[in-house]
Design a protein around this motif. Structure first.
Motif, PDB file in Angstrom:
ATOM      1  N   GLY A  49       0.871  -1.113  -0.010  1.00 56.68           N
ATOM      2  CA  GLY A  49       0.125  -0.178  -0.046  1.00 56.68           C
ATOM      3  C   GLY A  49       0.850   1.260  -0.206  1.00 56.68           C
ATOM      4  O   GLY A  49       2.087   1.172   0.040  1.00 56.68           O
ATOM      5  N   THR A  50       0.171   2.370   0.021  1.00 56.57           N
ATOM      6  CA  THR A  50       0.886   3.544   0.182  1.00 56.57           C
ATOM      7  C   THR A  50       1.215   3.988   1.522  1.00 56.57           C
ATOM      8  O   THR A  50       0.133   4.634   2.130  1.00 56.57           O
ATOM      9  CB  THR A  50       0.325   4.622  -0.728  1.00 56.57           C
ATOM     10  OG1 THR A  50      -0.102   4.075  -2.142  1.00 56.57           O
ATOM     11  CG2 THR A  50       0.998   6.053  -0.852  1.00 56.57           C
ATOM     12  N   SER A  63       0.276   7.289   3.337  1.00 56.93           N
ATOM     13  CA  SER A  63      -1.222   7.883   3.361  1.00 56.93           C
ATOM     14  C   SER A  63      -1.835   7.243   4.529  1.00 56.93           C
ATOM     15  O   SER A  63      -3.134   7.438   4.364  1.00 56.93           O
ATOM     16  CB  SER A  63      -1.670   7.571   1.964  1.00 56.93           C
ATOM     17  OG  SER A  63      -2.044   6.174   1.865  1.00 56.93           O
ATOM     18  N   TYR A  64      -1.225   6.435   5.200  1.00 58.25           N
ATOM     19  CA  TYR A  64      -1.946   5.767   6.294  1.00 58.25           C
ATOM     20  C   TYR A  64      -1.528   6.493   7.782  1.00 58.25           C
ATOM     21  O   TYR A  64      -0.511   6.716   7.914  1.00 58.25           O
ATOM     22  CB  TYR A  64      -1.734   4.219   6.252  1.00 58.25           C
ATOM     23  CG  TYR A  64      -2.228   3.223   5.419  1.00 58.25           C
ATOM     24  CD1 TYR A  64      -1.441   3.026   4.024  1.00 58.25           C
ATOM     25  CD2 TYR A  64      -3.533   3.130   5.307  1.00 58.25           C
ATOM     26  CE1 TYR A  64      -2.075   2.363   3.091  1.00 58.25           C
ATOM     27  CE2 TYR A  64      -4.318   2.279   4.378  1.00 58.25           C
ATOM     28  CZ  TYR A  64      -3.349   1.812   3.297  1.00 58.25           C
ATOM     29  OH  TYR A  64      -3.953   1.033   2.381  1.00 58.25           O
ATOM     30  N   THR A  65      -2.523   6.474   8.397  1.00 59.47           N
ATOM     31  CA  THR A  65      -2.439   6.865   9.775  1.00 59.47           C
ATOM     32  C   THR A  65      -1.801   5.448  10.495  1.00 59.47           C
ATOM     33  O   THR A  65      -2.549   4.244  10.471  1.00 59.47           O
ATOM     34  CB  THR A  65      -3.614   7.057  10.709  1.00 59.47           C
ATOM     35  OG1 THR A  65      -3.879   8.460  10.195  1.00 59.47           O
ATOM     36  CG2 THR A  65      -3.685   7.009  12.021  1.00 59.47           C
ATOM     37  N   TYR A  97      -1.238  10.206   9.119  1.00 60.35           N
ATOM     38  CA  TYR A  97      -0.491  10.548   7.994  1.00 60.35           C
ATOM     39  C   TYR A  97      -0.239  11.933   7.345  1.00 60.35           C
ATOM     40  O   TYR A  97       0.435  12.280   6.875  1.00 60.35           O
ATOM     41  CB  TYR A  97      -1.331   9.589   6.897  1.00 60.35           C
ATOM     42  CG  TYR A  97      -2.715  10.054   6.675  1.00 60.35           C
ATOM     43  CD1 TYR A  97      -3.989   9.603   7.220  1.00 60.35           C
ATOM     44  CD2 TYR A  97      -2.751  11.398   5.688  1.00 60.35           C
ATOM     45  CE1 TYR A  97      -5.121   9.861   6.769  1.00 60.35           C
ATOM     46  CE2 TYR A  97      -4.015  11.751   5.266  1.00 60.35           C
ATOM     47  CZ  TYR A  97      -5.159  10.992   5.842  1.00 60.35           C
ATOM     48  OH  TYR A  97      -6.367  11.471   5.483  1.00 60.35           O
ATOM     49  N   SER A 148      -4.808   2.653   9.314  1.00 58.22           N
ATOM     50  CA  SER A 148      -6.254   3.229   9.058  1.00 58.22           C
ATOM     51  C   SER A 148      -6.010   4.554   7.954  1.00 58.22           C
ATOM     52  O   SER A 148      -4.917   5.463   7.975  1.00 58.22           O
ATOM     53  CB  SER A 148      -6.484   3.886  10.232  1.00 58.22           C
ATOM     54  OG  SER A 148      -7.650   4.590  10.134  1.00 58.22           O
ATOM     55  N   SER A 149      -6.982   4.672   7.060  1.00 59.00           N
ATOM     56  CA  SER A 149      -7.063   5.705   6.224  1.00 59.00           C
ATOM     57  C   SER A 149      -8.030   6.853   6.858  1.00 59.00           C
ATOM     58  O   SER A 149      -7.945   7.856   6.250  1.00 59.00           O
ATOM     59  CB  SER A 149      -7.932   5.336   4.870  1.00 59.00           C
ATOM     60  OG  SER A 149      -7.216   4.101   4.221  1.00 59.00           O
ATOM     61  N   TYR A 196      -9.436   1.112  12.206  1.00 59.16           N
ATOM     62  CA  TYR A 196      -8.049   0.513  11.605  1.00 59.16           C
ATOM     63  C   TYR A 196      -8.473  -0.801  10.616  1.00 59.16           C
ATOM     64  O   TYR A 196      -8.964  -1.418  11.420  1.00 59.16           O
ATOM     65  CB  TYR A 196      -6.938   0.128  12.552  1.00 59.16           C
ATOM     66  CG  TYR A 196      -6.248   1.570  13.377  1.00 59.16           C
ATOM     67  CD1 TYR A 196      -7.030   2.248  14.342  1.00 59.16           C
ATOM     68  CD2 TYR A 196      -5.320   1.805  12.662  1.00 59.16           C
ATOM     69  CE1 TYR A 196      -6.407   3.356  14.530  1.00 59.16           C
ATOM     70  CE2 TYR A 196      -4.405   2.964  13.386  1.00 59.16           C
ATOM     71  CZ  TYR A 196      -5.199   3.988  14.336  1.00 59.16           C
ATOM     72  OH  TYR A 196      -4.506   4.912  14.760  1.00 59.16           O
ATOM     73  N   LYS A 197      -8.378  -0.589   9.649  1.00 57.77           N
ATOM     74  CA  LYS A 197      -8.723  -1.873   8.569  1.00 57.77           C
ATOM     75  C   LYS A 197      -7.640  -2.796   8.446  1.00 57.77           C
ATOM     76  O   LYS A 197      -7.981  -3.854   8.106  1.00 57.77           O
ATOM     77  CB  LYS A 197      -9.047  -1.093   7.413  1.00 57.77           C
ATOM     78  CG  LYS A 197     -10.411  -0.181   7.512  1.00 57.77           C
ATOM     79  CD  LYS A 197     -11.679  -0.873   8.365  1.00 57.77           C
ATOM     80  CE  LYS A 197     -12.586   0.238   8.176  1.00 57.77           C
ATOM     81  NZ  LYS A 197     -13.789  -0.315   9.200  1.00 57.77           N
TER      82      LYS A 197
END
Length: 123
Positions: free
Chosen positions: A27-28, A31-33, A53, A99-100, A110-111
């Motif tokens: 993933g990027t 861009s994530y917390t 992020y 998380s996004s 949080y996914k």
């Protein structure tokens, strides 16, 4: 889909230090917390620390503030948790999560989760 792998857990004595690492892939990362949670036997998973992020602000639970430090290296896709002055009550499985969202202390936000790493602090 981001994958997270924690490392650095172990058995230490009270007062010792440990540094946990969480390597992300797929993933990027920037861009994530990124957050750290922990779960002790018989207890619910609890928030430990997080970095959103959007900037370098750090957030901590009251139980670890002043002893733990979260940091991230976006170039290495890695988040760290430096744990100092460890106490027996810090014993738990520590999980890294991504998380996004901007809400940082709720596990439900949080996914993506790592498999966890065990930290045991003896008295």
């Amino acid at each position: 889909q981001v994958q997270l792998v924690e490392s650095g857990g172990g058995l230490v004595q009270a007062g010792d230090s440990l540094r946990l690492s969480c390597a992300a892939s797929g993933g990027t990362f920037s861009s994530y917390t990124m957050g750290w949670f922990r779960q002790a036997p018989g207890k619910e998973r609890e928030f430990v620390a997080a970095m959103p992020y959007i900037d370098d602000t750090t957030y901590y639970s009251s139980s670890v503030k002043g002893r733990f430090t979260i940091s991230r290296d976006n170039a290495k896709n890695t988040v760290y948790l430096q744990m100092n002055t460890l106490k027996p009550e810090d014993t738990a499985i520590y999980y890294c999560a991504a998380s996004s969202a901007m809400i940082i202390n709720k596990a439900v936000m949080y996914k993506h989760w790592g498999q966890g790493t065990q930290v045991t602090v003896s008295s």
